[in-house]
Write a protein that holds these residues in place. Structure first.
Motif, PDB file in Angstrom:
ATOM      1  N   PRO A 230      10.023  -0.198  -6.502  1.00  0.00           N
ATOM      2  CA  PRO A 230      10.221   1.132  -7.089  1.00  0.00           C
ATOM      3  C   PRO A 230       9.956   2.277  -6.110  1.00  0.00           C
ATOM      4  N   TYR A 231       9.278   1.983  -5.000  1.00  0.00           N
ATOM      5  CA  TYR A 231       8.875   3.031  -4.067  1.00  0.00           C
ATOM      6  C   TYR A 231       9.807   3.153  -2.872  1.00  0.00           C
ATOM      7  N   LEU A 232      10.876   2.358  -2.873  1.00  0.00           N
ATOM      8  CA  LEU A 232      11.872   2.476  -1.808  1.00  0.00           C
ATOM      9  C   LEU A 232      12.803   3.656  -2.037  1.00  0.00           C
ATOM     10  N   ILE A 233      12.913   4.090  -3.291  1.00  0.00           N
ATOM     11  CA  ILE A 233      13.742   5.235  -3.645  1.00  0.00           C
ATOM     12  C   ILE A 233      12.924   6.185  -4.514  1.00  0.00           C
ATOM     13  N   HIS A 234      13.436   7.394  -4.685  1.00  0.00           N
ATOM     14  CA  HIS A 234      12.686   8.433  -5.395  1.00  0.00           C
ATOM     15  C   HIS A 234      13.598   9.121  -6.405  1.00  0.00           C
ATOM     16  N   THR A 235      13.018   9.507  -7.541  1.00  0.00           N
ATOM     17  CA  THR A 235      13.771  10.142  -8.619  1.00  0.00           C
ATOM     18  C   THR A 235      13.125  11.458  -9.009  1.00  0.00           C
ATOM     19  N   CYS A 236      13.893  12.516  -8.980  1.00  0.00           N
ATOM     20  CA  CYS A 236      13.379  13.811  -9.420  1.00  0.00           C
ATOM     21  C   CYS A 236      13.161  13.767 -10.934  1.00  0.00           C
ATOM     22  N   PRO A 237      11.951  14.026 -11.410  1.00  0.00           N
ATOM     23  CA  PRO A 237      11.691  13.968 -12.855  1.00  0.00           C
ATOM     24  C   PRO A 237      12.278  15.160 -13.619  1.00  0.00           C
ATOM     25  N   TYR A 238      12.810  16.128 -12.905  1.00  0.00           N
ATOM     26  CA  TYR A 238      13.398  17.304 -13.566  1.00  0.00           C
ATOM     27  C   TYR A 238      14.897  17.128 -13.822  1.00  0.00           C
ATOM     28  N   CYS A 239      15.611  16.499 -12.873  1.00  0.00           N
ATOM     29  CA  CYS A 239      17.066  16.380 -13.039  1.00  0.00           C
ATOM     30  C   CYS A 239      17.572  14.952 -12.823  1.00  0.00           C
ATOM     31  N   THR A 240      16.688  14.012 -12.505  1.00  0.00           N
ATOM     32  CA  THR A 240      16.939  12.581 -12.272  1.00  0.00           C
ATOM     33  C   THR A 240      17.774  12.291 -11.022  1.00  0.00           C
ATOM     34  N   PHE A 241      17.947  13.281 -10.142  1.00  0.00           N
ATOM     35  CA  PHE A 241      18.589  12.972  -8.862  1.00  0.00           C
ATOM     36  C   PHE A 241      17.760  11.884  -8.184  1.00  0.00           C
ATOM     37  N   THR A 242      18.440  10.843  -7.705  1.00  0.00           N
ATOM     38  CA  THR A 242      17.752   9.700  -7.102  1.00  0.00           C
ATOM     39  C   THR A 242      18.355   9.388  -5.745  1.00  0.00           C
ATOM     40  N   GLY A 243      17.490   9.111  -4.785  1.00  0.00           N
ATOM     41  CA  GLY A 243      17.970   8.788  -3.450  1.00  0.00           C
ATOM     42  C   GLY A 243      16.852   8.225  -2.589  1.00  0.00           C
TER      43      GLY A 243
ATOM     44  N   THR B  44       0.856  -1.192   0.000  1.00  0.00           N
ATOM     45  CA  THR B  44       0.000   0.000   0.000  1.00  0.00           C
ATOM     46  C   THR B  44       0.889   1.237   0.000  1.00  0.00           C
ATOM     47  N   LEU B  45       0.384   2.284  -0.624  1.00  0.00           N
ATOM     48  CA  LEU B  45       1.160   3.504  -0.833  1.00  0.00           C
ATOM     49  C   LEU B  45       0.377   4.731  -0.404  1.00  0.00           C
ATOM     50  N   ILE B  46       1.111   5.801  -0.094  1.00  0.00           N
ATOM     51  CA  ILE B  46       0.483   7.105   0.081  1.00  0.00           C
ATOM     52  C   ILE B  46       1.257   8.107  -0.772  1.00  0.00           C
ATOM     53  N   PRO B  47       0.558   9.055  -1.391  1.00  0.00           N
ATOM     54  CA  PRO B  47       1.243  10.057  -2.207  1.00  0.00           C
ATOM     55  C   PRO B  47       1.987  11.056  -1.327  1.00  0.00           C
ATOM     56  N   ILE B  48       3.038  11.615  -1.886  1.00  0.00           N
ATOM     57  CA  ILE B  48       3.828  12.601  -1.141  1.00  0.00           C
ATOM     58  C   ILE B  48       4.453  13.583  -2.119  1.00  0.00           C
ATOM     59  N   ARG B  49       4.625  14.821  -1.684  1.00  0.00           N
ATOM     60  CA  ARG B  49       5.346  15.825  -2.465  1.00  0.00           C
ATOM     61  C   ARG B  49       6.747  15.955  -1.896  1.00  0.00           C
ATOM     62  N   LEU B  50       7.737  15.845  -2.766  1.00  0.00           N
ATOM     63  CA  LEU B  50       9.128  15.916  -2.329  1.00  0.00           C
ATOM     64  C   LEU B  50       9.854  17.055  -3.035  1.00  0.00           C
ATOM     65  N   LYS B  51      10.822  17.627  -2.335  1.00  0.00           N
ATOM     66  CA  LYS B  51      11.653  18.692  -2.910  1.00  0.00           C
ATOM     67  C   LYS B  51      13.036  18.135  -3.185  1.00  0.00           C
ATOM     68  N   CYS B  52      13.477  18.263  -4.417  1.00  0.00           N
ATOM     69  CA  CYS B  52      14.768  17.717  -4.836  1.00  0.00           C
ATOM     70  C   CYS B  52      15.917  18.501  -4.205  1.00  0.00           C
ATOM     71  N   PRO B  53      16.890  17.824  -3.599  1.00  0.00           N
ATOM     72  CA  PRO B  53      18.026  18.531  -3.004  1.00  0.00           C
ATOM     73  C   PRO B  53      19.015  19.070  -4.032  1.00  0.00           C
ATOM     74  N   ARG B  54      18.911  18.602  -5.275  1.00  0.00           N
ATOM     75  CA  ARG B  54      19.839  19.066  -6.313  1.00  0.00           C
ATOM     76  C   ARG B  54      19.297  20.297  -7.034  1.00  0.00           C
ATOM     77  N   CYS B  55      18.073  20.192  -7.569  1.00  0.00           N
ATOM     78  CA  CYS B  55      17.550  21.299  -8.387  1.00  0.00           C
ATOM     79  C   CYS B  55      16.501  22.143  -7.671  1.00  0.00           C
ATOM     80  N   GLY B  56      16.031  21.655  -6.530  1.00  0.00           N
ATOM     81  CA  GLY B  56      15.069  22.427  -5.752  1.00  0.00           C
ATOM     82  C   GLY B  56      13.630  22.337  -6.232  1.00  0.00           C
TER      83      GLY B  56
END
Length: 214
Positions: free
Chosen positions: A50-63, A7-19
């Motif tokens: 796929p939900y254990l890590i996250h990828t910024c769709p703007y700059c592909t920073f992943t963590g 089960t999942l919940i949506p979340i908004r994340l801020k990328c540490p690379r591009c902001g």
């Protein structure tokens, strides 16, 4: 007994690379039903990896989750999501670690997780690619002497499984035997290595399903 499913919940994340702020999902539960012989977990329902890590769709920073700030978003423009990346997130993470000169062992573990993810997502081409990359990086880790001592038995076992799956049976047998020779190896792992060695001796490349790893 009813087992948990993913089960999942949506979340908004801020990328540490591009902001930039983007949409992602975090896990609230999973339902494991055992492991495969290469130590990939098996799950009920949706593939959670796929939900254990996250990828910024703007700059592909992943963590991992703790590398991103949780973000609120005010505005009318729709946010991009990282859902489209799926298991390829693991390749982005491995590339990031390589660029940061992280240990080859860390990179090997990322590709191993990517391989597990691809299998659960029924993507055999990506699974095979990540298998070979995990194998190559793990060999590199041993050559450079960066595999932690307490993790060597599992790492040697994985080299055996990877080799067997690739049809390199003689190498697989040597790796399995090396596990048995490790004084720090847990009994369950030695037993499993000896069991898998029998398959290698028969020329059996098939992946095996297990219900417990101990």
């Amino acid at each position: 007994m009813i087992q948990d499913v993913t089960t999942l919940i949506p979340i908004r994340l801020k990328c540490p690379r591009c902001g930039k702020v983007f949409l992602s999902s975090v896990l609230t539960s999973t339902g494991s039903i055992g492991i495969y012989s290469d130590l990939c977990q098996r799950f009920i329902g949706l593939n959670p990896l796929p939900y254990l890590i996250h990828t910024c769709p703007y700059c592909t920073f992943t963590g991992y989750r703790d590398e991103f700030a949780k973000a609120s978003f005010i505005g009318n423009e729709p946010l991009l999501s990282d859902q489209e990346f799926g298991c390829k997130k693991y390749e982005f993470l491995a590339a990031r670690y390589a660029n940061e000169n992280r240990s080859p062992y860390e990179i090997a573990k990322v590709y191993h997780m990517g391989m597990c993810c691809a299998r659960l997502s029924k993507d055999p081409i990506l699974e095979s690619r990540y298998l070979r990359l995990a194998f190559e990086w793990l060999l590199k880790a041993f050559k450079e002497g960066v595999v932690p001592e307490k993790e060597k038995p599992v790492a040697l076992y994985l080299l055996g499984e990877f080799s067997r799956w690739m049809g390199e049976f003689d190498n697989a047998i040597e790796y399995y035997q090396s596990v048995a020779n490790q004084k720090s190896a847990d009994d369950w792992l030695v037993d499993l290595a000896l069991k898998q060695m029998k398959f290698a001796k028969k020329g059996d490349r098939k992946l095996k399903e297990l219900y417990d790893n101990k």
